[in-house]
Enzyme design. Structure first.
Site, short mmCIF file in Angstrom:
data_model
loop_
_atom_site.label_atom_id
_atom_site.label_comp_id
_atom_site.label_asym_id
_atom_site.label_seq_id
_atom_site.Cartn_x
_atom_site.Cartn_y
_atom_site.Cartn_z
N LYS A 42 -5.06 19.55 -14.81
CA LYS A 42 -4.78 18.68 -15.96
C LYS A 42 -5.86 18.83 -17.03
CE LYS A 42 -6.44 14.78 -13.28
NZ LYS A 42 -6.98 13.57 -13.78
N ARG A 140 -4.72 1.90 -10.44
CA ARG A 140 -4.31 2.52 -11.72
C ARG A 140 -2.79 2.55 -11.82
NH1 ARG A 140 -6.89 8.33 -13.21
NH2 ARG A 140 -5.72 8.97 -11.36
N TYR A 269 -28.25 16.24 -41.36
CA TYR A 269 -27.86 14.93 -41.91
C TYR A 269 -28.84 13.84 -41.51
CZ TYR A 269 -23.29 16.92 -43.05
OH TYR A 269 -22.30 17.67 -43.57
N MET A 317 -20.55 18.86 -37.49
CA MET A 317 -19.22 19.20 -36.98
C MET A 317 -19.15 20.66 -36.48
SD MET A 317 -15.55 18.96 -38.88
CE MET A 317 -15.66 17.24 -39.27
C1 LIG Z 1 -4.31 11.71 -8.92
C2 LIG Z 1 -5.44 12.68 -8.90
N1 LIG Z 1 -5.58 13.50 -7.86
C3 LIG Z 1 -6.59 14.39 -7.78
C4 LIG Z 1 -7.53 14.48 -8.80
C5 LIG Z 1 -8.67 15.45 -8.67
O1 LIG Z 1 -9.89 14.77 -8.59
P1 LIG Z 1 -11.27 15.55 -8.53
O2 LIG Z 1 -11.39 16.25 -9.83
O3 LIG Z 1 -12.30 14.48 -8.37
O4 LIG Z 1 -11.18 16.49 -7.38
C6 LIG Z 1 -7.41 13.65 -9.90
C7 LIG Z 1 -8.41 13.73 -10.97
O5 LIG Z 1 -8.81 12.84 -11.62
C8 LIG Z 1 -6.33 12.73 -9.95
O6 LIG Z 1 -6.19 11.89 -10.99
#
Ligand SMILES: Cc1ncc(COP(=O)(O)O)c(C=O)c1O
Length: 392
Positions: A42, A140, A269, A317
């Site tokens: 992700k 969550r 700056y 920037m």
């Molecule tokens: C639902 C979920 N599973 C697994 C992970 C992986 O976690 P990590 O990066 O601590 O291994 C995350 C990351 O935030 C997550 O949100």
């Protein structure tokens, strides 16, 4: 962003060591034996470049990855990467058509979503597999443990929908005291045993910290994120193997301007820095637009000619300044400057930056902006030979 043609003229780059990625995956795999790894990609693979990381995973034989949302899954598919995407964030019914079309396996925790996915699957003419999120303590998303059976019963009303997985997430597995995580693990195990009659194939809860430090948490699949990128989940991991992880990302730029200035010169700056002695000041083409936090101004060290040199004045920037007086006579225009990574015997880590920012390594690497090309490299790749040659 293209995997094969990074913007060649860009001077600030994130170099991605795929050999280190392979090493980290093997290290984690050895922890869990035969249990499949579902790497977490992700947020652009924690800033490392989701497409190039995913392409490497496919070459290594991985078939399932975790993403945050359906857009990230679509981006991988459109890049020609054929993997099953577990979608970890909660989705809304308006996303169900795309989730089904791209054969995603979303995490679900509402009946609205179950109904919408089942409807979309009916229309598409093929089933959809989902993973029920049970909140064993993360707080969550997820249904409560006592709701799981009735939720699964309702899912049975939708023949186009298959609950393939039962999953949860650890909020505190990276802490030294594992008592909360152990209690959570017991809750997850208890729920998992009651779900046998529902034909759930995969129970998964373990993140990087749990894989490293929480025996018995692997179940049927694990979801490592930060550790595949070679970064420790925290400084409290007891397993010594955490020190064998190898950082995948190096962040480098080049000197584009050099000037000698007298004492008392105000820089950048607000003139938040004034030289106190005759100084050689380098300008580098990196700033907060690249993800180098402005709060690091006057706090950061970068590596030039193998020497730690202080960044001085406000980070802007697009450009920042470095006091390179310590390497006067050696330093030249075009020289490599390391923001994260090694040079000679020195190293700056993502954790060092995180410490200065009061945050975690996750945020530092994830915050490297889209403007920075991610360039595949390994110890012997042409790119790194070229880069080494250029830096003399
Ligand atoms: C639902 C979920 N599973 C697994 C992970 C992986 O976690 P990590 O990066 O601590 O291994 C995350 C990351 O935030 C997550 O949100």
């Amino acid at each position: 962003m293209s995997i094969t043609q990074p913007r060649a003229h860009h001077l600030t780059k994130a170099f991605i060591r795929l050999d280190h990625l392979t090493h980290n995956l093997r290290l984690l795999q050895a922890r869990v034996g035969e249990v499949p790894l579902w790497p977490v990609l992700k947020a652009n693979a924690y800033g490392h470049g989701a497409e190039l990381i995913a392409a490497h995973l496919v070459r290594l034989g991985y078939t399932t990855v975790c993403v945050a949302d359906v857009d990230e899954a679509i981006a991988l598919a459109e890049a020609g990467i054929h993997v099953t995407c577990i979608v970890l964030s909660a989705s809304l019914p308006q996303q169900s058509e795309a989730l089904v079309a791209y054969r995603c396996e979303p995490v679900v925790c509402t009946l609205e979503m179950v109904e919408a996915l089942a409807r979309a699957a009916d229309i598409a003419g093929h089933g959809v597999a989902v993973h029920v999120n049970v909140d064993t303590g993360m707080g969550r998303i997820g249904i409560q443990p006592q709701e799981v059976q009735s939720f699964l019963d309702r899912c049975l009303d939708f023949p186009a929908l298959w609950v393939r997985g039962l999953m949860s997430h650890f909020p505190r597995a990276d802490e030294e005291d594992k008592s909360y995580s152990l209690a959570q693990l017991a809750r997850f195990r208890a729920v998992a045993t009651t779900t046998h009659p529902y034909g759930i194939a995969v129970r998964h809860i373990a993140n990087s910290a749990a894989i490293l430090d929480l025996p018995g948490s692997a179940f049927d699949a694990v979801r490592p994120g930060i550790a595949i990128y070679g970064l420790p989940p925290s400084s409290h991991i007891a397993n010594p193997r955490v020190h064998d992880l190898k950082p995948v990302l190096e962040w480098k730029t080049r000197i584009t301007f050099l000037k000698e200035v007298p004492p008392g010169t105000g820089l950048s700056y607000g003139h938040a820095f004034h030289t106190t002695h005759p100084s050689l000041i380098a300008t580098i083409p990196i700033g907060y637009g690249d993800g180098l936090h402005r709060q690091l101004s006057n706090q950061l060290d970068v590596l030039v000619q193998g020497v730690r040199c202080p960044q001085v004045g406000r980070i802007t920037m697009d450009m920042s300044m470095v006091d390179v007086t310590a390497v006067r006579g050696k330093v030249a225009l075009g020289d490599e400057v390391v923001i994260i990574g090694e040079q000679g015997t020195e190293e700056v880590t993502a954790d060092e930056l995180a410490g200065k920012l009061g945050t975690i390594n996750y945020e530092v690497v994830t915050g490297i902006s889209h403007r920075v090309p991610r360039v595949i490299t390994d110890a012997d790749s042409n790119e790194s030979r070229r880069e080494r040659h250029r830096s003399g």
